[in-house]
Design a protein around this motif. Sequence first.
Motif, PDB file in Angstrom:
ATOM      1  N   TYR A   1      11.657   2.387   9.197  1.00  0.00           N
ATOM      2  CA  TYR A   1      10.354   2.542   9.845  1.00  0.00           C
ATOM      3  C   TYR A   1      10.521   3.241  11.184  1.00  0.00           C
ATOM      4  O   TYR A   1      11.612   3.273  11.775  1.00  0.00           O
ATOM      5  CB  TYR A   1       9.673   1.186  10.035  1.00  0.00           C
ATOM      6  CG  TYR A   1      10.356   0.258  11.016  1.00  0.00           C
ATOM      7  CD1 TYR A   1       9.923   0.158  12.335  1.00  0.00           C
ATOM      8  CD2 TYR A   1      11.445  -0.519  10.631  1.00  0.00           C
ATOM      9  CE1 TYR A   1      10.552  -0.687  13.237  1.00  0.00           C
ATOM     10  CE2 TYR A   1      12.081  -1.368  11.514  1.00  0.00           C
ATOM     11  CZ  TYR A   1      11.620  -1.448  12.816  1.00  0.00           C
ATOM     12  OH  TYR A   1      12.253  -2.284  13.720  1.00  0.00           O
TER      13      TYR A   1
ATOM     14  N   SER B   1       5.032   1.646   2.299  1.00  0.00           N
ATOM     15  CA  SER B   1       4.490   0.392   1.786  1.00  0.00           C
ATOM     16  C   SER B   1       5.128   0.061   0.440  1.00  0.00           C
ATOM     17  O   SER B   1       5.065   0.867  -0.497  1.00  0.00           O
ATOM     18  CB  SER B   1       2.970   0.498   1.618  1.00  0.00           C
ATOM     19  OG  SER B   1       2.481  -0.630   0.912  1.00  0.00           O
TER      20      SER B   1
ATOM     21  N   LYS C   1       4.028  -1.891  -1.619  1.00  0.00           N
ATOM     22  CA  LYS C   1       2.943  -2.190  -2.568  1.00  0.00           C
ATOM     23  C   LYS C   1       2.326  -0.924  -3.134  1.00  0.00           C
ATOM     24  O   LYS C   1       1.922  -0.886  -4.288  1.00  0.00           O
ATOM     25  CB  LYS C   1       1.878  -3.045  -1.887  1.00  0.00           C
ATOM     26  CG  LYS C   1       2.384  -4.415  -1.453  1.00  0.00           C
ATOM     27  CD  LYS C   1       1.275  -5.228  -0.789  1.00  0.00           C
ATOM     28  CE  LYS C   1       1.777  -6.598  -0.361  1.00  0.00           C
ATOM     29  NZ  LYS C   1       0.720  -7.394   0.307  1.00  0.00           N
ATOM     30  N   THR C   2       2.215   0.115  -2.313  1.00  0.00           N
ATOM     31  CA  THR C   2       1.550   1.343  -2.760  1.00  0.00           C
ATOM     32  C   THR C   2       2.508   2.499  -2.991  1.00  0.00           C
ATOM     33  O   THR C   2       2.168   3.457  -3.671  1.00  0.00           O
ATOM     34  CB  THR C   2       0.501   1.786  -1.727  1.00  0.00           C
ATOM     35  OG1 THR C   2       1.167   2.164  -0.514  1.00  0.00           O
ATOM     36  CG2 THR C   2      -0.482   0.668  -1.431  1.00  0.00           C
TER      37      THR C   2
ATOM     38  N   THR D   1       2.658   4.515   5.293  1.00  0.00           N
ATOM     39  CA  THR D   1       1.580   3.727   5.874  1.00  0.00           C
ATOM     40  C   THR D   1       1.821   3.564   7.365  1.00  0.00           C
ATOM     41  O   THR D   1       2.960   3.481   7.813  1.00  0.00           O
ATOM     42  CB  THR D   1       1.510   2.334   5.202  1.00  0.00           C
ATOM     43  OG1 THR D   1       1.311   2.505   3.800  1.00  0.00           O
ATOM     44  CG2 THR D   1       0.386   1.503   5.771  1.00  0.00           C
TER      45      THR D   1
ATOM     46  N   ASP E   1       0.384   1.025  10.464  1.00  0.00           N
ATOM     47  CA  ASP E   1      -0.469  -0.068  10.904  1.00  0.00           C
ATOM     48  C   ASP E   1       0.252  -0.851  11.987  1.00  0.00           C
ATOM     49  O   ASP E   1       1.375  -0.537  12.367  1.00  0.00           O
ATOM     50  CB  ASP E   1      -0.877  -0.970   9.737  1.00  0.00           C
ATOM     51  CG  ASP E   1       0.305  -1.567   8.976  1.00  0.00           C
ATOM     52  OD1 ASP E   1       1.344  -1.847   9.625  1.00  0.00           O
ATOM     53  OD2 ASP E   1       0.210  -1.752   7.759  1.00  0.00           O
TER      54      ASP E   1
ATOM     55  N   GLN F   1       5.649  -7.354   7.087  1.00  0.00           N
ATOM     56  CA  GLN F   1       5.146  -7.779   5.779  1.00  0.00           C
ATOM     57  C   GLN F   1       6.219  -7.677   4.700  1.00  0.00           C
ATOM     58  O   GLN F   1       6.063  -8.208   3.607  1.00  0.00           O
ATOM     59  CB  GLN F   1       3.928  -6.950   5.380  1.00  0.00           C
ATOM     60  CG  GLN F   1       4.240  -5.487   5.093  1.00  0.00           C
ATOM     61  CD  GLN F   1       3.073  -4.785   4.437  1.00  0.00           C
ATOM     62  OE1 GLN F   1       2.825  -4.949   3.250  1.00  0.00           O
ATOM     63  NE2 GLN F   1       2.350  -4.025   5.223  1.00  0.00           N
TER      64      GLN F   1
END
Length: 822
Positions: A349, A678, A680-681, A685, A687, A693
């Motif tokens: 990140y 992410s 999940k996707t 991302t 944020d 997370q």
Amino acid sequence: MRRKHGFTIGIILASLVLLVVLGLTFFYSINLFGGSRELVDAVDSGTAAIARKAVMTPSVALNSIPGDVAQFSALCDPPGSNTINLLTYNRLVGYAIIVSANSQTMGSSKANSNATSVWQAVSAVGQALTSQLNNSSNYASYFNQVTNMSNTSILGFQLNNSSNNHVKYDPSFFKTSYYNAAKASNIYITQALVDSFNALSPSLASQLNSLIVTTSGKSGPPGGSNAPAAPTGVPAGYLAGYKNIPFAPNSLPALVPVLPNSQAHLISKTEFNQSIASNVIPGNLTNTIPPNAYEAGGVVNRQVSNLSNLATAMAAATVGCPDKPVANNTPNSTLVLAGQYPLAMPGGYVKIYNYPGASNPGLGSFVTDASNSIYNNELFTPSSITMTDNGIFISGPASFASQAINAWAAYNNPANFLPATKTTPAKRNPALYPPNLGYPAPGSSVYRFGSGYNQLATIQDLENIQSELVSCTSQVDYGPGASGPCISNLPTWIGNYGTHTVAAQAPSGNYTAVEYMKTSLLEQWNNDGGEPSGLGVVSGTFNFFMNSIFGTSLGPTANVSPPPTPTGVKLFNHNGNLPSSYASQNLPPQQSPQYGTDGTPWQLLAHIGNMSYTNGNNNFQSDNSPPPANFMPQPGTALFNVYQRCQEIKPGIGINELYNALNSQPIALGQTFYLYLSPKTGLLTMDSSGPAQFTSVYGNAYLDQNSITPDGNPPSDITNQGPNPNLLVYSAQDTLVNTQDTGSTGGFFSAAIYGITGGSASVGSSSTDGDAVTQIQPFVTEPSVTGYDAANWIPASGYHNLLGVLQFQSQATGGGQYSSIN
């Protein structure tokens, strides 16, 4: 004759015995050879099963390994399993390669130390995994599960499917070796990542290219005929296993060849023996580098005439990697090769941080509307307030006021009186009476006297005029120590004309450096004492009186300094007097100074100047729209550095996916965002929660991002940097501080963003009042102010998945005393 017959019978019997012996010999030979084939086939199958299973099991749990290994949890497959096997072990090595490659380009001792720590963590995992892979007892079930499906009935003379006929795993025969040195691992690299490394360091890219092979093991660039397609469709090559990694500490040959696009298969005993550790890797690394080939043996009970012995066989096999594509189970699912992974840091990140704003300069209230100010009207050039010796004052053109005063002085001058007669004393000459000469008559609002609102001069006052005392304009020096009638009579004039500013509570904070100076100026103007503080004439006069008594600065002045520490960045109109594309933030009431607006990281990068084409076209400023298809960030820009690190997170990522993330939401002063992939996707991302997370997704305490700092060297102070695309340097006087109206010369940061709503023109038009609805600008005499807005990139190696920090920072220099109201 009987003797001959008896001899014949003997021959026959002997022949029969011989035939029986030959038959039994042939039978036992067939049995031996056939049974041996059964045994060999069973052992071959069992050994191949071991090699087939070994890429996935045994595995080791990260939380069972001492050391700094939690940073690898995003590399476990499936996510959340928290375990590492032979396939995913190579992902850890790839992670370490990225960290080492980054640290090599950073020139930071801390980054180099962290890279060494990562390799030590990889070695800890490798040691734990190698211990399991070398543990012969871990493979009995895989071997026996296969051999139990067949039997050696021919070898054992037992036609039933007895357990005695099944080949059993013998751990004493188990060995491992390092097969296919310099052949392909299951880690492929995209050309986009190679290109991004090449932009950082061509020598580094050359070293990386030396590791790239095709599935056949031949050296070559990405895109070989046997290379897989990365999820984005970008051709890729493989990194070679059991080969020195040039920029790794101690040249660790850490990757393991796993034969992409092929299944586990048998190899010869000769090949196996040629691949023992001493022929491939240094002996001191045999405990930390996992093997990829296995020799196994099996035994079966061989029974003959109630006598039994053990028949044995051995075989060798090497691991393989699935060759069928599978979906990656994300909303934008694409087909990827099972067990094959890009050289990437999917848990990496980038931290994006906008410095906090400065707090309120301290006075609390500031001028918001000066449209009724005496400096905007009665004293505004070319107007003036012309004063007589007896305290009468006239507002208007100085030449007309002087003419009127001179006319009254001439009318009042005894030398001009009509001579006295016997019946009348000397008196003023009616021919010199000013109204008769075109000057206003007594009682006109032109003539003012005293501090009462709209208090007019009487005929008696006018007839006491002897001379003009002074003509005052805003250009009079109102600095510290200033004196004279233009200063001392200011409260009287303000009260009489009822001209004072409107004040409001200044915002409590979140100022950029130049906004801080702007607010300080407007607060000091409002609280200086030269005009009321929005509380009426009496208060303003009292303030001025107190300033005079205690020796504080007389009249409106402001001593403005930059904030003591850097601030964050906002958007403003940096294109001169052109209308701004950014919305501005209005502060109540509506006629109030305007400030910059929060921007997305993409907009802030564009504002600072990071949006040049690589083909040399420097006109592209993509503030809100997606970048054109051929846009590529210029090396050296902060945007390029972020984009390069995103190639390490998700190789082959397009510029539009980065744009969508960076432009997804504005970043306020003092706010922190995280840019990451992410789980999940499968999309990039941005944020405020960031990789925290990952804990819930990956099933363990992934990291505490607040405790991790970048290990790269920070940039120098932005006020000392030379010209570069990550720094916007601008003049702030007349523009952001002491804002000048757009119709006048000198400023290129127009009031269209830092000016006023209302006034002589609307915001964004070609002619707009200055700060607080002043004509031109609040102060005429002003010091120089320079603003600096920067996008600082602080690189990070990837240690603990942190790949860098993008910081937005603003500073200002200059300032000093502002005086001489407009």
